[in-house]
Write an enzyme that holds these catalytic residues in place. Structure first.
Site, PDB file in Angstrom:
ATOM      1  N   TYR A   1     -38.478   4.423  40.892  1.00  0.00           N
ATOM      2  CA  TYR A   1     -39.890   4.051  41.013  1.00  0.00           C
ATOM      3  C   TYR A   1     -40.836   5.233  41.117  1.00  0.00           C
ATOM      4  O   TYR A   1     -42.050   5.079  41.029  1.00  0.00           O
ATOM      5  CB  TYR A   1     -40.088   3.046  42.154  1.00  0.00           C
TER       6      TYR A   1
ATOM      7  N   ALA B   1     -31.610  -1.380  36.274  1.00  0.00           N
ATOM      8  CA  ALA B   1     -31.460  -1.370  37.735  1.00  0.00           C
ATOM      9  C   ALA B   1     -32.829  -1.233  38.380  1.00  0.00           C
ATOM     10  O   ALA B   1     -33.681  -0.485  37.912  1.00  0.00           O
ATOM     11  CB  ALA B   1     -30.582  -0.197  38.158  1.00  0.00           C
ATOM     12  N   LYS B   2     -33.022  -1.969  39.454  1.00  0.00           N
ATOM     13  CA  LYS B   2     -34.276  -1.859  40.200  1.00  0.00           C
ATOM     14  C   LYS B   2     -33.969  -0.947  41.384  1.00  0.00           C
ATOM     15  O   LYS B   2     -33.624  -1.414  42.474  1.00  0.00           O
ATOM     16  CB  LYS B   2     -34.709  -3.260  40.633  1.00  0.00           C
ATOM     17  N   ALA B   3     -34.033   0.357  41.109  1.00  0.00           N
ATOM     18  CA  ALA B   3     -33.621   1.336  42.115  1.00  0.00           C
ATOM     19  C   ALA B   3     -34.818   2.087  42.673  1.00  0.00           C
ATOM     20  O   ALA B   3     -35.753   2.423  41.940  1.00  0.00           O
ATOM     21  CB  ALA B   3     -32.628   2.318  41.499  1.00  0.00           C
TER      22      ALA B   3
END
Ligand code: PPE
Length: 309
Positions: free
Chosen positions: A162, A156-158
């Protein structure tokens, strides 16, 4: 940053400076947002968005992992992206769609918070500097590890995830390096703070499998496609730090970073922009700029209504 005029927010265009949220926005406190980074390029056929559908499908997957309903289909989101580019009159640009839990109840249970969706576009040059594309970047292996799949889902690019990259990036930068490379908890190579990593050895490309906690990058996928088409062997294998130190060439790839050679890792010289990196970089730029018809379908254009339809 270079701003543009309008941002698409929940279906409407608002002025750049008016695209605001409440300070008690859930995602601001708990990181409950998912996003994409996409690039659009000026091509002979107009502005093409590189692998737009693949990015929007990943956005939908990221959102579903965090139980957020987008409220827009992939094709509606694609139309929103093309419109945002059009309305701002930009051609080559970076595109940032974000889906996040908005202002509502505080506390970790987010299911009663609204899901807000926005798309911003702006011109963004070479991510690691113009020189980096030729000279390569100096990387440091971070003392921070990439989280494992049972801690946070690397697929997931959450937004919240980051913070791991921010820690690594700041540490590398404070030590005088351009970029951080993260190993996972087992010591295998995962990815850069915002890029996937490729290692070239004896003419063969190696990159970590997604099970090693790298983001399943769309540029990574495109590079594998291009490299195989050019006749290279590409292996998804566990890599350790010495694979970087003893590589013939190392490069980073990502939407923002495109294809950036690595000049050194922990001060050990890697081949810089060697012949393989150079060829892949050249073909990649030809593809994204619409100059290589072999991969023409990777660029997506707005669907224009034909007369009489
Ligand atoms: N790994 C990470 C951790 C990552 O953030 C990115 C993209 C990639 C790999 C490459 O993925 P892809 O873009 O699908 O090829 N990083 C995005 C955000 C950078 C930022 O600073 O913001 C990007 O490149 O847009």
């Amino acid at each position: 940053m270079q701003t543009t005029e309008k941002i698409w927010m929940n279906g409407n265009f608002v002025a750049w400076d008016e695209a605001r949220v409440h300070v008690l926005t859930h995602a601001l406190h708990y990181g409950t947002g998912v996003f994409e980074g996409i690039r659009a390029y000026s091509t002979p056929k107009g502005t093409g968005v590189f692998r737009l559908t693949a990015h929007l499908e990943r956005l939908r997957r990221s959102a579903s992992l965090y139980e957020m309903e987008l409220g827009y289909s992939v094709s509606e989101m694609a139309a929103a992206v093309h419109e945002t580019i059009g309305v701002n009159g930009v051609d080559s640009c970076y595109v940032r769609p974000i889906v996040f839990r908005g202002y509502g109840p505080m506390g970790l249970y987010a299911m009663n918070n609204p899901v807000d969706v926005a798309v911003a576009v702006w011109p963004w040059g070479a991510y690691l500097g113009e020189d980096a594309l030729e000279q390569g970047v100096r990387c440091k292996i971070s003392s921070y590890r990439r989280y494992g799949p049972n801690t946070l889902p690397p697929a997931a690019k959450a937004s919240g995830q980051y913070i791991n990259s921010v820690l690594a990036k700041h540490e590398a930068s404070r030590a005088g390096y351009d970029e951080a490379i993260l190993l996972n908890e087992q010591g295998y190579l995962a990815d850069g703070s915002g890029e996937n990593v490729f290692v070239v050895r004896n003419g063969v490309l190696h990159t970590p499998p997604t099970g090693d906690s790298c983001l399943p990058g769309i540029t990574r996928d495109s590079i594998m496609l291009i490299a195989r088409e050019l006749g290279y062997e590409v292996k998804e294998v566990n890599l350790v730090r010495t694979d970087l130190y003893f590589a013939d060439e190392v490069f980073l790839c990502g939407t923002a970073a495109e294809v950036t050679p690595v000049a050194s890792v922990d001060d050990q010289a890697t081949g810089g922009r060697g012949p393989v990196t150079e060829e892949l970089q050249r073909v990649f730029f030809d593809v994204v700029n619409g100059r290589d018809q072999r991969f023409g379908e990777l660029l997506e254009f707005p669907i224009t209504a034909t007369v009489g339809s």
